[in-house]
Scaffold this motif. Structure first.
Motif, short mmCIF file in Angstrom:
data_model
loop_
_atom_site.label_atom_id
_atom_site.label_comp_id
_atom_site.label_asym_id
_atom_site.label_seq_id
_atom_site.Cartn_x
_atom_site.Cartn_y
_atom_site.Cartn_z
N VAL A 1 2.47 -1.49 -10.44
CA VAL A 1 1.23 -1.17 -9.72
C VAL A 1 0.08 -1.83 -10.45
N SER B 1 -0.83 11.49 -4.67
CA SER B 1 0.44 10.82 -4.37
C SER B 1 0.66 9.83 -5.51
N TRP B 2 1.57 8.86 -5.32
CA TRP B 2 1.75 7.91 -6.42
C TRP B 2 0.61 6.92 -6.52
N ASN B 3 -0.16 6.72 -5.42
CA ASN B 3 -1.26 5.77 -5.56
C ASN B 3 -2.62 6.22 -5.06
N THR C 1 12.41 11.53 -6.78
CA THR C 1 11.29 11.78 -7.70
C THR C 1 10.72 10.43 -8.12
N THR C 2 9.46 10.45 -8.48
CA THR C 2 8.87 9.22 -9.00
C THR C 2 8.26 9.52 -10.36
N ARG C 3 8.25 8.50 -11.19
CA ARG C 3 7.61 8.63 -12.51
C ARG C 3 6.66 7.47 -12.67
N GLN C 4 5.50 7.76 -13.22
CA GLN C 4 4.53 6.71 -13.43
C GLN C 4 4.41 6.43 -14.91
N MET D 1 5.94 2.11 -11.59
CA MET D 1 6.42 3.31 -10.95
C MET D 1 7.93 3.24 -10.81
N SER E 1 0.83 -1.20 0.00
CA SER E 1 0.00 0.00 0.00
C SER E 1 0.87 1.26 0.00
N ASN F 1 5.47 13.24 -8.69
CA ASN F 1 5.07 11.94 -9.24
C ASN F 1 4.76 12.20 -10.70
#
Lengths: 250, 824
Positions: A211, B472-474, A232-235, A221, A191, B519
């Motif tokens: 995901v 957020s990311w999710n 940083t995150t990239r989706q 992700m 989660s 994100n």
């Protein structure tokens, strides 16, 4: 020992060695054509330019690694026939072995170099670790379900993926003894992303998290830790899809 | 005829309905709800097959009616348990269908097995109609009243016992009906009665547990099964009700750390938790709390914590409290008072009593109040006013991702619902809704569109000044404010987002350079969608978007339905390349179910009807008579289902709505059927068509006036206590249902007088039509709303008498001229 008996013993030993060699090398040779076809499918999916693939396509080293791993030995007997089809397969315990295309994307996204140390959370069948093995210096993998973990460890050892180490345990805390990691692959759904994993990611390192559900990955992700330590995150979508008819949004 | 003779009809009818409701429960636990729906609607085709069977084997069966009825009822009892035990052991994996169409073979095998009890049960009733062709009204009345009691009784029963026990009791009820029917046998009567009675008693008390056990057969991909694979994880408590099976799991070795939407900036590990699964999925958690707010500081770093940044000590209403995560957050954030609304009384009981110590008694604090209510019903009736309404995430990510809920009506996220929420907010109050993040966006943009329309309906000129969206990311959280956000509010929102690496996708004054920072998406669909939905291009954007994001309304409350036919070809091409998650299967499964049901209906009913055309029923225009019973079957269920949906809001709970409306319609229709029988006895059979015409005109008048009157009645009476509302509902249903109970027995008597052989066909066709109708009602409601569904049903009723009238007159004229009456 009489010479004849000696000869027989030698012959027997030679045969035993030959059998042993054949039994370890045969699987890798086995079903080569199917594996080659699988690589072609991956290339063709990647060619339709989803956001998860960079312009130059999937790294040839990744494709080569996948071409050398006998995927059919990582799936249950009953599923072996379908091992090289571009689809996820059930491996028991509610777990799956990911679709080859997704494995390729995830491996490509973390950009593993020859000297890198990689952590995998969620060993499952061990296939992802096997693909990472020739690309990295060392692969550490943690599995929560003991049966799966022990089985994968035995399989990886048997197939001589010697730079992979598997342990059974809680992936939340990562594997501090071997941190930092240049790449982290989190295949177990969560989660949220465990803070210890972010901490154990090396500066400049990359973590990838699929995901979605067991048979339907929604997006990948990518978590990047920059040289300055910021995150940083990239989706990234595994497919090329524009939600607006007749062009892009605005 | 003594009424006692028909008592077995009521019993078996009750058992059939009970079995249907129960299977829905059982398959929701071992599979997922939408597949449960599919399996059961097809299984109901056993009705159609039984009609065909009885039509062919009528004579020998009717001659031995008590024995045939008893045998069939006994077989129902046996098949109820055995077919389920067999079906749950099939290795069907719903999730794998996308990849391996052969999985559908297992699904077909389930259909076949599950059809059996319905086949045997319906055979009993078909036999009763055939055996008493002159008392069809009475038979139908006993059938309907039994069905009503069965439906209502099962819902009640499921509050008392676990579904596996209920399955035993249903089987026992079938065997009891068999024993009762056997009292009419000419030979071996007492032997049969005794052995069947004994079998019923034994079944009710004990069966080998492996026959009815659920746990081992639950899909291994459900959250509960996955959780229990972890070493040392174990079930510590289990509760069951018609609302779901609640399973509480502890996992000491690898703890649950459930915190969706948690920021990457968080460093705290969540405390020990117990997971609570509903029907083996949809997890919520009880979090250990010793009273020190610092131990749950991580909650401040979830997107749902945003409203506490702009509200000081808010009076908080939580719609869907679950395990209490939001209660804990509200308390930590210093909420003045907390009203925790939860629809499942057993969840409240677990949190307030069984695990009260574990959760630190948060539900028993002086400033926290638990309310047992459905979210929307609570918001529409409360007299309190709040600063914050939290609508947290309660569905599981996988359920959201698979589009499982798409075919379910949901009154929490409609335009009218948001207006109701706005009405209970204080002037500076805020609604905060958190959803899973899906890319490309669906529910979040739909929610944004819904909020925009609701604000406009409340007279807001610039809705964009009342909205803020972070992700957020999710997860994503949308704020809807009653008054425009101030500059300080916007600064606080931006500050909160930046601290937690959350992205602001919409806030007043935001520009393209502010978005997509932490994100990163390859394109900022959320911001772009928000801008389009607030601007003049809203209609065009909604139209061009490949998912349905038009706001849901109370008339079409399908918030989770995003499916658009025109996107299907593209999504099907992409689905094996990693696009499987973009297809919302719920809708497609519904369509597939309808197609299958139609094909199977044709094979089971129309084909034998055509093959046997020379054997019987020459005196009946089969096509038109068939259409008559088809129209009735469709129309009855369409109205019934539309009313169930409509009454959900009024009765405050989907379960009350199903139980009250279903039982009301069935029982009052049974009464109508009995009245029709008396009426026909008084005036003679010749006037059947005229009586039907009269009945359908009354139905059309009542149904149409209810469409307009019900919302007004509901609005005025919503504040009444539950018992009074149930009484009002039954009073409203009674007149309509009484008349709806008439056309079937009147028509059957009318046709049966010409050809008794047609009676079982009519029964089978009507049964199949009910199956089709149940699926059709859901599909139609998604497209044309409940108003449209009721209008279609009314039209079907109005056309029906004409189908009987024409050929009857012509038939009389033709026979008087010595012609063969019927050549279809």
């Amino acid at each position: 020992m009489p010479p004849l008996a000696q000869c027989q013993a030698l012959l027997a030993a030679a045969l035993a060695i030959a059998v042993a060699v054949v039994s370890t090398s045969a699987p890798a040779q086995d079903r080569l054509a199917e594996r080659a076809a699988m690589i072609e499918t991956i290339k063709s999916h990647a060619g339709s330019a989803p956001s998860a693939v960079e312009a130059q396509g999937i790294d040839p080293a990744v494709l080569k690694a996948m071409g050398n791993v006998p995927r059919h030995l990582f799936v249950p007997e009953a599923q072996r026939g379908a091992a090289y089809r571009d689809r996820p397969l059930p491996i028991g315990f509610g777990q799956t072995i990911s679709q080859p295309f997704i494995v390729a994307l995830m491996t490509d996204l973390i950009k593993v170099g020859p000297g890198d140390t990689v952590l995998e959370v969620g060993t499952g069948s061990g296939y992802q670790a096997a693909v990472l093995s020739p690309l990295a210096a060392k692969v550490y993998s943690i599995e929560i379900i003991p049966e799966l973990g022990h089985r994968a460890a035995a399989r990886l050892a048997e197939l001589r993926f010697d730079n992979v180490e598997v342990k059974v345990g809680d992936g939340y805390y990562g594997w501090p003894a071997h941190a930092p990691f240049d790449g982290i692959v989190v295949t177990a759904a969560a989660s949220h992303i465990p803070p210890p994993l972010v901490e154990q990611l090396a500066k400049g390192g990359r973590m990838v998290v699929p995901v979605g559900g067991p048979f339907a990955i929604q997006l990948l992700m990518l978590v990047e830790k920059r040289r300055d330590g910021s995150i940083t995150t990239r989706q990234l979508l595994p497919v090329s899809f524009v939600p607006l008819r007749g062009g892009r949004v605005r | 005829m003594r009424s006692g003779r028909l008592l077995p009809v009521s019993l078996i009818s009750a058992a059939i309905l009970a079995h249907e409701v129960l299977l829905m429960r059982l398959f929701s636990i071992i599979q997922w709800h939408h597949f449960a729906y599919m399996i059961i609607s097809i299984a109901l085709l056993g009705f159609g097959a039984s009609g065909t069977f009885v039509a062919f084997a009528r004579r020998p069966l009717v001659e031995r009616y008590p024995a045939a009825f008893a045998a069939s009822a006994a077989l129902f009892g046996i098949a109820a348990v055995v077919s389920f035990a067999g079906a749950e052991r099939l290795p069907f994996n719903a999730l794998e269908v996308v990849w391996n169409p052969w999985q559908l073979g297992w699904l077909a095998a389930s259909y076949f097995l599950l059809m059996l009890p319905f086949f045997f049960g319906a055979t009993c009733i078909g036999l009763a109609f055939s055996c008493y062709p002159r008392q069809i009204g009475h038979v139908y009345a006993f059938d309907l009243i039994g069905a009503g009691i069965g439906a209502l009784g099962t819902v009640g029963l499921l509050f008392l016992v676990f579904p596996s026990t209920a399955l035993r009791l249903v089987a026992a009820l079938g065997l009891a009906a068999a024993a009762l029917a056997a009292t009419g046998m000419a030979r071996h009567r007492w032997l049969a009665v005794g052995s069947l009675g004994l079998a019923a008693a034994v079944t009710a008390v004990w069966l080998p547990p492996s026959l009815t056990a659920l746990g081992p057969h639950m899909s291994q991909y459900k959250g509960l099964r996955l959780a229990l694979e972890v070493p040392n994880a174990r079930v510590v408590e289990e509760r069951s009700s018609p609302l779901g099976l609640l399973t509480v799991v502890e996992s000491p070795t690898v703890p649950f750390r459930y915190a969706p939407g948690l920021s990457l900036a968080n460093t705290q590990e969540p405390p020990t938790q117990l997971a609570v699964f509903t029907d083996g999925d949809s997890m919520t958690a009880f979090t250990a709390y010793g009273g020190n707010p610092a131990t749950v500081a991580y909650l401040d770093r979830t997107t749902a914590a945003l409203p506490f940044r702009i509200l000081e000590r808010p009076r908080t209403l939580i719609l869907g409290a679950g395990g209490g995560e939001q209660v804990l957050l509200a308390l930590r954030a210093g909420a003045n008072t907390v009203a925790a609304v939860e629809v499942n009384s057993q969840m409240i009981d677990l949190a307030r009593h069984r695990f009260a110590d574990f959760v630190g008694g948060i539900f028993s604090r002086p400033n926290v109040r638990s309310h047992l209510a459905e979210a929307r019903a609570f918001a529409s009736t409360t007299r309190e006013r709040y600063d914050l309404i939290q609508i947290p995430l309660l569905d599981s990510f996988s359920a959201a991702a698979a589009g499982v809920q798409s075919v379910h009506e949901n009154y929490t996220y409609t335009v009218e619902a948001l207006q109701d929420y706005l009405a209970v907010l204080r002037p500076d109050g805020v609604i905060a809704t958190t959803r899973w993040l899906r890319v490309p966006p669906r529910d979040i943009l739909k929610l944004f569109a819904t909020a925009t329309v609701a604000l406009e309906a409340e007279g807001v000129v610039e809705p964009g000044r009342h909205l803020a969206l972070i992700r957020s990311w999710n997860t994503a959280t949308l704020l809807v404010a009653k008054s425009p956000f101030t500059a300080e509010d916007v600064a606080a929102i931006r500050g909160f987002a930046a601290e937690n690496f959350f992205d602001v996708s919409w806030a007043p004054g935001i520009s393209a350079s502010d978005v997509n920072r932490y994100n990163q998406l390859d394109q900022e669909y959320f911001y772009e969608g928000a801008v389009a939905l607030l601007g003049p291009e809203r209609a065009e954007f909604t139209e061009r978007y490949k998912f349905d994001i038009a706001p849901a309304t109370d008339n079409r409350p399908y918030f989770f339905d995003f499916f658009r036919w025109r996107a299907l070809p593209e999504l099907l091409t992409l689905h094996t390349q990693g696009g499987a998650a973009m297809l919302d299967w719920g809708y497609l499964i519904l369509v597939a179910t309808l197609v299958q049901a139609a094909i199977l209906s044709a094979i089971l009913i129309l084909l034998p009807l055509w093959l046997g055309r020379r054997l019987f029923a020459r005196a009946v225009h089969r096509l038109r008579a068939g259409l008559y019973f088809l129209a009735l079957g469709l129309a009855f269920l369409l109205i019934e289902i539309a009313f169930i949906q409509r009454f959900v809001l009024f009765l405050g709970h989907p379960l009350y709505a199903v139980a009250v409306v279903l039982a009301g319609f069935l029982a009052f229709a049974g009464l109508g059927s009995a009245l029709a029988a008396r009426w026909m006895a008084a005036v003679g059979r010749g006037s059947a068509v005229r009586s039907i015409a009269l009945a359908v005109v009354v139905i059309a008048f009542l149904a149409t006036s209810y469409l307009f009157a019900l919302p007004l009645v509901f609005e005025r009476l919503l504040a009444l206590p539950d018992a009074a509302k149930i009484a009002v509902a039954l009073l409203l249903i009674a007149p309509l249902a009484v008349f709806m109970g008439m056309p079937f027995p009147l028509g059957l008597g009318h046709v049966g007088a010409r050809s008794e052989a047609f009676i079982p066909w009519a029964w089978g066709i009507n049964g199949c039509a009910s199956v089709l109708s149940a699926i059709l009602a859901a599909l139609l409601a998604m497209h044309v709303g409940f108003t449209g569904v009721v209008a279609i049903a009314t039209a079907l009723y109005l056309v029906a008498p004409a189908l009987l009238a024409g050929w009857w007159d012509r038939h009389d004229r033709q026979t008087s001229q010595g012609l063969v009456p019927d050549r279809s």
